[in-house]
Motif scaffolding. Structure first.
Motif, PDB file in Angstrom:
ATOM      1  N   ALA A   8       1.101  -0.990   0.060  1.00  0.00           N
ATOM      2  CA  ALA A   8       0.352   0.125  -0.007  1.00  0.00           C
ATOM      3  C   ALA A   8       0.801   1.421  -0.181  1.00  0.00           C
ATOM      4  CB  ALA A   8      -0.504  -0.063   1.287  1.00  0.00           C
ATOM      5  N   GLY A   9       0.719   2.603  -1.116  1.00  0.00           N
ATOM      6  CA  GLY A   9       1.258   3.318  -1.334  1.00  0.00           C
ATOM      7  C   GLY A   9       2.173   3.578  -2.465  1.00  0.00           C
ATOM      8  N   THR A  10       2.159   2.231  -2.657  1.00  0.00           N
ATOM      9  CA  THR A  10       3.570   2.382  -4.149  1.00  0.00           C
ATOM     10  C   THR A  10       2.581   3.538  -4.963  1.00  0.00           C
ATOM     11  OG1 THR A  10       1.541   0.995  -4.794  1.00  0.00           O
ATOM     12  CG2 THR A  10       3.970   0.106  -3.837  1.00  0.00           C
ATOM     13  N   PHE A  11       2.576   3.721  -6.129  1.00  0.00           N
ATOM     14  CA  PHE A  11       2.126   4.392  -7.618  1.00  0.00           C
ATOM     15  C   PHE A  11       1.049   3.497  -7.699  1.00  0.00           C
ATOM     16  CE2 PHE A  11       5.961   7.011  -7.253  1.00  0.00           C
ATOM     17  CZ  PHE A  11       4.986   8.808  -6.896  1.00  0.00           C
ATOM     18  N   THR A  12       1.689   2.875  -7.979  1.00  0.00           N
ATOM     19  CA  THR A  12       0.936   1.867  -8.507  1.00  0.00           C
ATOM     20  C   THR A  12      -1.387   1.311  -8.075  1.00  0.00           C
ATOM     21  OG1 THR A  12       2.829   0.151  -9.160  1.00  0.00           O
ATOM     22  CG2 THR A  12       0.044  -0.822  -9.580  1.00  0.00           C
ATOM     23  N   HIS A  13      -1.188   1.552  -6.301  1.00  0.00           N
ATOM     24  CA  HIS A  13      -1.751   1.766  -5.419  1.00  0.00           C
ATOM     25  C   HIS A  13      -2.537   3.166  -5.812  1.00  0.00           C
ATOM     26  CE1 HIS A  13      -3.089   1.446  -0.749  1.00  0.00           C
ATOM     27  NE2 HIS A  13      -4.255   0.910  -2.169  1.00  0.00           N
ATOM     28  N   SER A  18      -7.420   6.067  -8.453  1.00  0.00           N
ATOM     29  CA  SER A  18      -7.909   7.052  -9.133  1.00  0.00           C
ATOM     30  C   SER A  18      -8.795   6.548 -10.354  1.00  0.00           C
ATOM     31  CB  SER A  18      -6.606   7.426  -9.800  1.00  0.00           C
ATOM     32  OG  SER A  18      -6.101   6.292 -10.842  1.00  0.00           O
ATOM     33  N   VAL A  19      -8.749   5.135 -10.185  1.00  0.00           N
ATOM     34  CA  VAL A  19      -9.911   4.760 -11.223  1.00  0.00           C
ATOM     35  C   VAL A  19     -11.420   4.078 -10.487  1.00  0.00           C
ATOM     36  CG1 VAL A  19      -8.379   4.769 -12.933  1.00  0.00           C
ATOM     37  CG2 VAL A  19      -9.046   2.907 -11.251  1.00  0.00           C
ATOM     38  N   ILE A  76      -3.843   2.865 -17.404  1.00  0.00           N
ATOM     39  CA  ILE A  76      -4.212   4.703 -16.380  1.00  0.00           C
ATOM     40  C   ILE A  76      -2.645   5.242 -16.340  1.00  0.00           C
ATOM     41  CG2 ILE A  76      -4.605   4.938 -14.303  1.00  0.00           C
ATOM     42  CD1 ILE A  76      -4.986   2.133 -13.546  1.00  0.00           C
ATOM     43  N   VAL A  77      -2.857   6.202 -16.378  1.00  0.00           N
ATOM     44  CA  VAL A  77      -1.124   7.014 -16.315  1.00  0.00           C
ATOM     45  C   VAL A  77      -1.439   8.281 -15.827  1.00  0.00           C
ATOM     46  CG1 VAL A  77      -0.513   9.328 -18.000  1.00  0.00           C
ATOM     47  CG2 VAL A  77      -1.481   6.900 -19.330  1.00  0.00           C
ATOM     48  N   LEU A  78      -0.580   7.944 -14.688  1.00  0.00           N
ATOM     49  CA  LEU A  78      -0.556   9.079 -13.535  1.00  0.00           C
ATOM     50  C   LEU A  78       0.624   9.746 -13.475  1.00  0.00           C
ATOM     51  CD1 LEU A  78      -1.835   8.954 -10.800  1.00  0.00           C
ATOM     52  CD2 LEU A  78       0.179   7.648  -9.939  1.00  0.00           C
ATOM     53  N   PRO A  79       0.449  11.482 -12.685  1.00  0.00           N
ATOM     54  CA  PRO A  79       1.646  12.176 -12.852  1.00  0.00           C
ATOM     55  C   PRO A  79       2.737  11.305 -11.987  1.00  0.00           C
ATOM     56  CG  PRO A  79      -0.264  13.717 -13.287  1.00  0.00           C
ATOM     57  CD  PRO A  79      -0.609  11.949 -12.991  1.00  0.00           C
ATOM     58  N   ARG A 271      -8.014   4.410 -24.894  1.00  0.00           N
ATOM     59  CA  ARG A 271      -6.283   4.877 -24.338  1.00  0.00           C
ATOM     60  C   ARG A 271      -7.199   6.434 -22.677  1.00  0.00           C
ATOM     61  NH1 ARG A 271      -2.923   7.165 -29.300  1.00  0.00           N
ATOM     62  NH2 ARG A 271      -2.074   8.353 -27.626  1.00  0.00           N
ATOM     63  N   ALA A 272      -6.212   6.227 -21.674  1.00  0.00           N
ATOM     64  CA  ALA A 272      -6.108   6.538 -21.384  1.00  0.00           C
ATOM     65  C   ALA A 272      -6.467   8.175 -21.166  1.00  0.00           C
ATOM     66  CB  ALA A 272      -5.031   7.110 -20.058  1.00  0.00           C
TER      67      ALA A 272
END
Length: 307
Positions: A8-13, A18-19, A76-79, A271-272
């Protein structure tokens, strides 16, 4: 239930959150996250696949290529924004040992060299794992480079924020499931596949690329990966604009099937960024239907000649 490359807490998480707010379980590696989908332990899993600074995530690509077939159902594209987090009471000037993931380190290396030139940096399995380790009072590490969500989860202090060397960097994640019906096309789609050359010879890669070029299909990514058989043997992971149900994409895949030793279809999905591809004249579905009709008409007997 969903799975994701944790903890928990990774960018993947963060990408998963976010979705959806669906119940999800953290899994300790990309391989275990994908195997959990294969076994039915989870329905789908979110894993990283590409970073705008570091390129493709080899662990994800190799697992998708080599294991029992899975398909990408969403992206999913995440900054990506990093901070430096310490145990409460530790100041920036006190930091001597930094812990973070290798990909994160590559994206903050200049900042660390400038602000903490004497600090020793160690690689961790994940940015969140680094935060968890630093939170332990017995840890020899003073600080973690991680996302803000990880720092908050593990009760760390943010001593620096926005430390990435390339502002605007993003990471692309994919949600992966077991094979099933292909999702309906949206008009803004990607198709992911892996192509194996028939043999290693001059022009073999060009032949693969021509299958897309002559049908007006733009590629958004192509990356070579070793087949893990003999030295110098590679396959190509490819992202193409469009959907399997687009005539130009379908015909490109048929062409690949004819010339390649193997083609692995890894999914068509929205596409995201919702960007609609610029389809060149002559390559729309209507153009393909018109050409097919013209060919069929050639076999019809000619009608009477007008008087």
């Amino acid at each position: 239930m969903l799975g994701y490359f944790g903890p928990a807490g990774t960018f993947t998480h963060q990408a998963l959150l976010s979705v959806t707010d669906e119940e999800a379980v953290a899994l300790p590696s990309v391989a275990q996250a994908l195997d959990a989908v294969r076994s039915g332990e989870v329905d789908r899993a979110v894993v990283p696949i590409e970073n705008s600074v570091e390129g493709g995530v080899s662990a994800t690509l190799d697992e998708l290529i080599a294991g029992e077939r899975l398909v990408i159902v969403a992206e999913i594209v995440l900054p990506v924004t990093f901070g430096l987090y310490t145990r409460p009471g530790t100041k920036l000037a006190d930091v001597r040992h930094v812990l973070t993931h290798g990909h994160a380190l590559a994206q903050v290396r200049q900042w660390l060299s400038r602000e903490l030139p004497d600090a020793h940096v160690t690689a961790a399995g994940s940015t969140a794992g680094a935060a968890q380790e630093v939170a332990d009072p017995a840890s020899r590490h003073d600080a973690a480079v991680c996302a803000r969500v990880a720092g908050e989860i593990y009760g760390l202090d943010e001593v620096a924020h926005g430390i990435e060397d390339n502002p605007g960097a993003v990471t692309r994640f994919v949600m992966v499931g077991r094979p099933g019906p292909v999702a309906e096309r949206t008009g803004s789609d990607k198709t992911t596949l892996v192509a194996y050359m028939q043999e290693d010879r001059s022009g073999a890669l060009l032949e693969i690329l021509e299958q897309f070029a002559v049908r007006g299909v733009n590629l958004t990514r192509i990356e070579s990966r070793p087949t893990k058989t003999v030295l110098g043997s590679y396959c190509f992971a490819i992202d193409a604009e469009g959907h399997l149900h687009d005539s130009r994409v379908a015909e490109a895949l048929l062409g690949l099937h004819r010339i390649c030793r193997n083609v692995i279809f890894l999914g068509s999905y929205a596409r995201a960024d919702a960007q609609i591809p610029d389809v060149p004249p002559g390559f729309s579905d209507d153009d393909f239907r018109s050409a097919a009709q013209w060919l069929a008409d050639l076999e019809r007997p000619p009608g009477p000649t007008p008087a």
